[in-house]
Scaffold this motif. Structure first.
Motif, PDB file in Angstrom:
ATOM      1  N   CYS A  21      54.516  28.795  42.861  1.00 15.98           N
ATOM      2  CA  CYS A  21      54.171  29.944  43.709  1.00 15.98           C
ATOM      3  C   CYS A  21      54.331  31.253  42.950  1.00 15.98           C
ATOM      4  O   CYS A  21      53.511  32.171  43.084  1.00 15.98           O
ATOM      5  CB  CYS A  21      55.035  29.956  44.966  1.00 15.98           C
ATOM      6  N   GLY A  22      55.363  31.349  42.129  1.00 19.59           N
ATOM      7  CA  GLY A  22      55.561  32.545  41.309  1.00 19.59           C
ATOM      8  C   GLY A  22      54.441  32.743  40.320  1.00 19.59           C
ATOM      9  O   GLY A  22      53.967  33.870  40.109  1.00 19.59           O
ATOM     10  N   LEU A  23      53.993  31.667  39.697  1.00 20.26           N
ATOM     11  CA  LEU A  23      52.876  31.770  38.761  1.00 20.26           C
ATOM     12  C   LEU A  23      51.589  32.198  39.467  1.00 20.26           C
ATOM     13  O   LEU A  23      50.826  33.014  38.945  1.00 20.26           O
ATOM     14  CB  LEU A  23      52.646  30.431  38.047  1.00 20.26           C
ATOM     15  N   ILE A  24      51.362  31.646  40.642  1.00 20.08           N
ATOM     16  CA  ILE A  24      50.157  31.991  41.390  1.00 20.08           C
ATOM     17  C   ILE A  24      50.191  33.449  41.831  1.00 20.08           C
ATOM     18  O   ILE A  24      49.187  34.158  41.755  1.00 20.08           O
ATOM     19  CB  ILE A  24      49.984  31.044  42.597  1.00 20.08           C
ATOM     20  N   PRO A  28      47.586  38.147  40.901  1.00 21.51           N
ATOM     21  CA  PRO A  28      47.181  39.257  41.773  1.00 21.51           C
ATOM     22  C   PRO A  28      48.156  40.429  41.716  1.00 21.51           C
ATOM     23  O   PRO A  28      47.750  41.587  41.833  1.00 21.51           O
ATOM     24  CB  PRO A  28      47.134  38.666  43.175  1.00 21.51           C
ATOM     25  N   GLY A  29      49.427  40.141  41.502  1.00 22.97           N
ATOM     26  CA  GLY A  29      50.405  41.214  41.394  1.00 22.97           C
ATOM     27  C   GLY A  29      50.150  42.085  40.180  1.00 22.97           C
ATOM     28  O   GLY A  29      50.212  43.318  40.249  1.00 22.97           O
ATOM     29  N   ALA A  30      49.848  41.452  39.050  1.00 22.25           N
ATOM     30  CA  ALA A  30      49.562  42.202  37.829  1.00 22.25           C
ATOM     31  C   ALA A  30      48.273  43.003  37.973  1.00 22.25           C
ATOM     32  O   ALA A  30      48.201  44.165  37.542  1.00 22.25           O
ATOM     33  CB  ALA A  30      49.458  41.239  36.647  1.00 22.25           C
ATOM     34  N   GLN A  31      47.262  42.407  38.581  1.00 19.01           N
ATOM     35  CA  GLN A  31      46.005  43.131  38.782  1.00 19.01           C
ATOM     36  C   GLN A  31      46.210  44.334  39.691  1.00 19.01           C
ATOM     37  O   GLN A  31      45.688  45.423  39.426  1.00 19.01           O
ATOM     38  CB  GLN A  31      44.951  42.199  39.368  1.00 19.01           C
ATOM     39  N   SER A  32      46.986  44.160  40.737  1.00 17.91           N
ATOM     40  CA  SER A  32      47.261  45.263  41.653  1.00 17.91           C
ATOM     41  C   SER A  32      48.033  46.375  40.956  1.00 17.91           C
ATOM     42  O   SER A  32      47.742  47.561  41.143  1.00 17.91           O
ATOM     43  CB  SER A  32      48.045  44.734  42.850  1.00 17.91           C
ATOM     44  N   LEU A  33      49.004  46.005  40.151  1.00 13.44           N
ATOM     45  CA  LEU A  33      49.779  46.992  39.399  1.00 13.44           C
ATOM     46  C   LEU A  33      48.884  47.800  38.466  1.00 13.44           C
ATOM     47  O   LEU A  33      48.961  49.032  38.424  1.00 13.44           O
ATOM     48  CB  LEU A  33      50.883  46.299  38.600  1.00 13.44           C
ATOM     49  N   LEU A  34      48.018  47.128  37.737  1.00 10.38           N
ATOM     50  CA  LEU A  34      47.138  47.828  36.803  1.00 10.38           C
ATOM     51  C   LEU A  34      46.118  48.706  37.522  1.00 10.38           C
ATOM     52  O   LEU A  34      45.843  49.827  37.082  1.00 10.38           O
ATOM     53  CB  LEU A  34      46.421  46.831  35.892  1.00 10.38           C
ATOM     54  N   ARG A  35      45.576  48.221  38.633  1.00  6.56           N
ATOM     55  CA  ARG A  35      44.628  49.051  39.396  1.00  6.56           C
ATOM     56  C   ARG A  35      45.293  50.324  39.907  1.00  6.56           C
ATOM     57  O   ARG A  35      44.754  51.419  39.790  1.00  6.56           O
ATOM     58  CB  ARG A  35      44.045  48.263  40.573  1.00  6.56           C
TER      59      ARG A  35
END
Length: 79
Positions: A21-24, A28-35
């Motif tokens: 679950c952490g890997l999944i 999206p967490g990294a993409q949200s952070l970068l956006r």
């Protein structure tokens, strides 16, 4: 009241499930952070490249910082 210990296979299954679950959730967490960081940078007239490099630098330093903080909390020295 006495607490019952979990069977070893249940602990292993829970650990593996939490890991997956952490890997999944990581992508999206990294993409949200970068956006979000890119939007903030554009609003402050900072190049998105600078933001990307800063995030990469933090990502490289974070594991070492986490180990150092945990060791300091446990009063472990590097000797």
């Amino acid at each position: 009241m006495r607490l019952a210990l979990q069977a070893p296979w249940k602990r292993t299954a829970c650990t593996r499930l939490a890991f997956v679950c952490g890997l999944i959730a990581r992508v999206p967490g990294a993409q949200s952070l970068l956006r979000g960081a890119s939007r903030r940078a554009l609003s402050c007239a900072i190049s998105p490249r600078v933001v990307g490099l800063t995030v990469v630098a933090f990502g490289n330093s974070a594991p070492e910082m986490a180990v150092s903080v945990r060791s300091a909390a446990a009063s472990v020295t590097g000797e």
